[in-house]
Design a protein around this motif. Sequence first.
Motif, PDB file in Angstrom:
ATOM      1  N   GLY A   5       0.772  -1.229   0.000  1.00  0.00           N
ATOM      2  CA  GLY A   5       0.000   0.000   0.000  1.00  0.00           C
ATOM      3  C   GLY A   5       0.807   1.286   0.000  1.00  0.00           C
ATOM      4  O   GLY A   5       0.246   2.366   0.138  1.00  0.00           O
ATOM      5  N   LEU A   6       2.129   1.176  -0.159  1.00  0.00           N
ATOM      6  CA  LEU A   6       2.957   2.375  -0.194  1.00  0.00           C
ATOM      7  C   LEU A   6       3.015   2.948  -1.598  1.00  0.00           C
ATOM      8  O   LEU A   6       3.118   2.211  -2.576  1.00  0.00           O
ATOM      9  N   GLU A   7       2.946   4.268  -1.691  1.00  0.00           N
ATOM     10  CA  GLU A   7       3.139   4.944  -2.969  1.00  0.00           C
ATOM     11  C   GLU A   7       4.642   5.015  -3.214  1.00  0.00           C
ATOM     12  O   GLU A   7       5.395   5.504  -2.367  1.00  0.00           O
ATOM     13  N   VAL A   8       5.070   4.527  -4.355  1.00  0.00           N
ATOM     14  CA  VAL A   8       6.482   4.515  -4.713  1.00  0.00           C
ATOM     15  C   VAL A   8       6.683   5.370  -5.956  1.00  0.00           C
ATOM     16  O   VAL A   8       5.943   5.231  -6.927  1.00  0.00           O
ATOM     17  N   ILE A   9       7.661   6.255  -5.896  1.00  0.00           N
ATOM     18  CA  ILE A   9       8.036   7.065  -7.058  1.00  0.00           C
ATOM     19  C   ILE A   9       9.363   6.525  -7.564  1.00  0.00           C
ATOM     20  O   ILE A   9      10.332   6.415  -6.823  1.00  0.00           O
ATOM     21  N   GLY A  10       9.417   6.207  -8.837  1.00  0.00           N
ATOM     22  CA  GLY A  10      10.662   5.728  -9.423  1.00  0.00           C
ATOM     23  C   GLY A  10      10.488   4.349 -10.001  1.00  0.00           C
ATOM     24  O   GLY A  10       9.377   3.825 -10.050  1.00  0.00           O
ATOM     25  N   PRO A  11      11.579   3.778 -10.465  1.00  0.00           N
ATOM     26  CA  PRO A  11      12.941   4.276 -10.299  1.00  0.00           C
ATOM     27  C   PRO A  11      13.204   5.538 -11.129  1.00  0.00           C
ATOM     28  O   PRO A  11      12.659   5.706 -12.203  1.00  0.00           O
ATOM     29  N   GLN A  18      20.367   5.136  -9.453  1.00  0.00           N
ATOM     30  CA  GLN A  18      18.918   5.163  -9.610  1.00  0.00           C
ATOM     31  C   GLN A  18      18.289   5.168  -8.223  1.00  0.00           C
ATOM     32  O   GLN A  18      18.842   4.579  -7.280  1.00  0.00           O
ATOM     33  N   SER A  19      17.154   5.844  -8.100  1.00  0.00           N
ATOM     34  CA  SER A  19      16.483   5.979  -6.805  1.00  0.00           C
ATOM     35  C   SER A  19      15.022   5.596  -6.903  1.00  0.00           C
ATOM     36  O   SER A  19      14.407   5.733  -7.951  1.00  0.00           O
ATOM     37  N   ILE A  20      14.494   5.137  -5.773  1.00  0.00           N
ATOM     38  CA  ILE A  20      13.053   5.070  -5.593  1.00  0.00           C
ATOM     39  C   ILE A  20      12.751   5.847  -4.311  1.00  0.00           C
ATOM     40  O   ILE A  20      13.566   5.907  -3.388  1.00  0.00           O
ATOM     41  N   TYR A  21      11.582   6.478  -4.290  1.00  0.00           N
ATOM     42  CA  TYR A  21      11.176   7.321  -3.170  1.00  0.00           C
ATOM     43  C   TYR A  21       9.850   6.808  -2.623  1.00  0.00           C
ATOM     44  O   TYR A  21       8.984   6.368  -3.374  1.00  0.00           O
ATOM     45  N   PHE A  22       9.708   6.898  -1.313  1.00  0.00           N
ATOM     46  CA  PHE A  22       8.463   6.527  -0.652  1.00  0.00           C
ATOM     47  C   PHE A  22       8.438   7.210   0.705  1.00  0.00           C
ATOM     48  O   PHE A  22       9.427   7.817   1.124  1.00  0.00           O
ATOM     49  N   ARG A  23       7.326   7.130   1.389  1.00  0.00           N
ATOM     50  CA  ARG A  23       7.195   7.752   2.715  1.00  0.00           C
ATOM     51  C   ARG A  23       7.091   6.680   3.792  1.00  0.00           C
ATOM     52  O   ARG A  23       6.456   5.646   3.592  1.00  0.00           O
ATOM     53  N   ASP A  24       7.733   6.977   4.928  1.00  0.00           N
ATOM     54  CA  ASP A  24       7.621   6.065   6.059  1.00  0.00           C
ATOM     55  C   ASP A  24       6.276   6.301   6.766  1.00  0.00           C
ATOM     56  O   ASP A  24       5.531   7.210   6.385  1.00  0.00           O
ATOM     57  N   GLY A  27       5.337   9.804   7.572  1.00  0.00           N
ATOM     58  CA  GLY A  27       5.241  10.771   6.493  1.00  0.00           C
ATOM     59  C   GLY A  27       6.568  11.308   5.986  1.00  0.00           C
ATOM     60  O   GLY A  27       6.585  12.143   5.086  1.00  0.00           O
ATOM     61  N   HIS A  28       7.683  10.835   6.538  1.00  0.00           N
ATOM     62  CA  HIS A  28       8.995  11.279   6.062  1.00  0.00           C
ATOM     63  C   HIS A  28       9.322  10.607   4.735  1.00  0.00           C
ATOM     64  O   HIS A  28       9.148   9.397   4.590  1.00  0.00           O
ATOM     65  N   ARG A  29       9.791  11.401   3.783  1.00  0.00           N
ATOM     66  CA  ARG A  29      10.165  10.823   2.495  1.00  0.00           C
ATOM     67  C   ARG A  29      11.522  10.151   2.621  1.00  0.00           C
ATOM     68  O   ARG A  29      12.473  10.713   3.140  1.00  0.00           O
ATOM     69  N   LEU A  30      11.596   8.930   2.140  1.00  0.00           N
ATOM     70  CA  LEU A  30      12.826   8.143   2.152  1.00  0.00           C
ATOM     71  C   LEU A  30      13.246   7.852   0.722  1.00  0.00           C
ATOM     72  O   LEU A  30      12.410   7.799  -0.189  1.00  0.00           O
ATOM     73  N   GLU A  31      14.536   7.640   0.539  1.00  0.00           N
ATOM     74  CA  GLU A  31      15.084   7.341  -0.777  1.00  0.00           C
ATOM     75  C   GLU A  31      15.986   6.125  -0.657  1.00  0.00           C
ATOM     76  O   GLU A  31      16.855   6.070   0.204  1.00  0.00           O
ATOM     77  N   LEU A  32      15.771   5.146  -1.527  1.00  0.00           N
ATOM     78  CA  LEU A  32      16.681   4.009  -1.673  1.00  0.00           C
ATOM     79  C   LEU A  32      17.440   4.209  -2.963  1.00  0.00           C
ATOM     80  O   LEU A  32      16.853   4.562  -3.989  1.00  0.00           O
ATOM     81  N   VAL A  33      18.744   3.975  -2.922  1.00  0.00           N
ATOM     82  CA  VAL A  33      19.612   4.269  -4.055  1.00  0.00           C
ATOM     83  C   VAL A  33      20.409   3.030  -4.448  1.00  0.00           C
ATOM     84  O   VAL A  33      20.894   2.297  -3.583  1.00  0.00           O
ATOM     85  N   ALA A  34      20.563   2.833  -5.756  1.00  0.00           N
ATOM     86  CA  ALA A  34      21.432   1.787  -6.296  1.00  0.00           C
ATOM     87  C   ALA A  34      22.438   2.455  -7.226  1.00  0.00           C
ATOM     88  O   ALA A  34      22.049   3.104  -8.197  1.00  0.00           O
ATOM     89  N   ASN A  35      23.721   2.334  -6.896  1.00  0.00           N
ATOM     90  CA  ASN A  35      24.755   2.913  -7.754  1.00  0.00           C
ATOM     91  C   ASN A  35      24.807   2.184  -9.092  1.00  0.00           C
ATOM     92  O   ASN A  35      24.738   0.956  -9.133  1.00  0.00           O
TER      93      ASN A  35
END
Length: 79
Positions: A5-11, A18-24, A27-35
Amino acid sequence: MEAEGLEVIGPTNHGIFQSIYFRDPNGHRLELVANTCTDEEMAELNRVAPAMLEEWSQTRKAPRHAAWLHEKEFTGDKT
């Protein structure tokens, strides 16, 4: 994450990663990154990093030392 049920922006392609963004849950926006950069690209970034930081500290404007990364991103060129 979307199945939970999380809204994901990306990759989102940033050229060297490359990044994907979502909220915890708070409500804090988090970013996961892959080099995705090459060893040569990372070496060049390490080489220009001190000059970029110095320019930023003096001008508070985005340095152009790594503009090639953004140009590569928009053209899709991976060379």
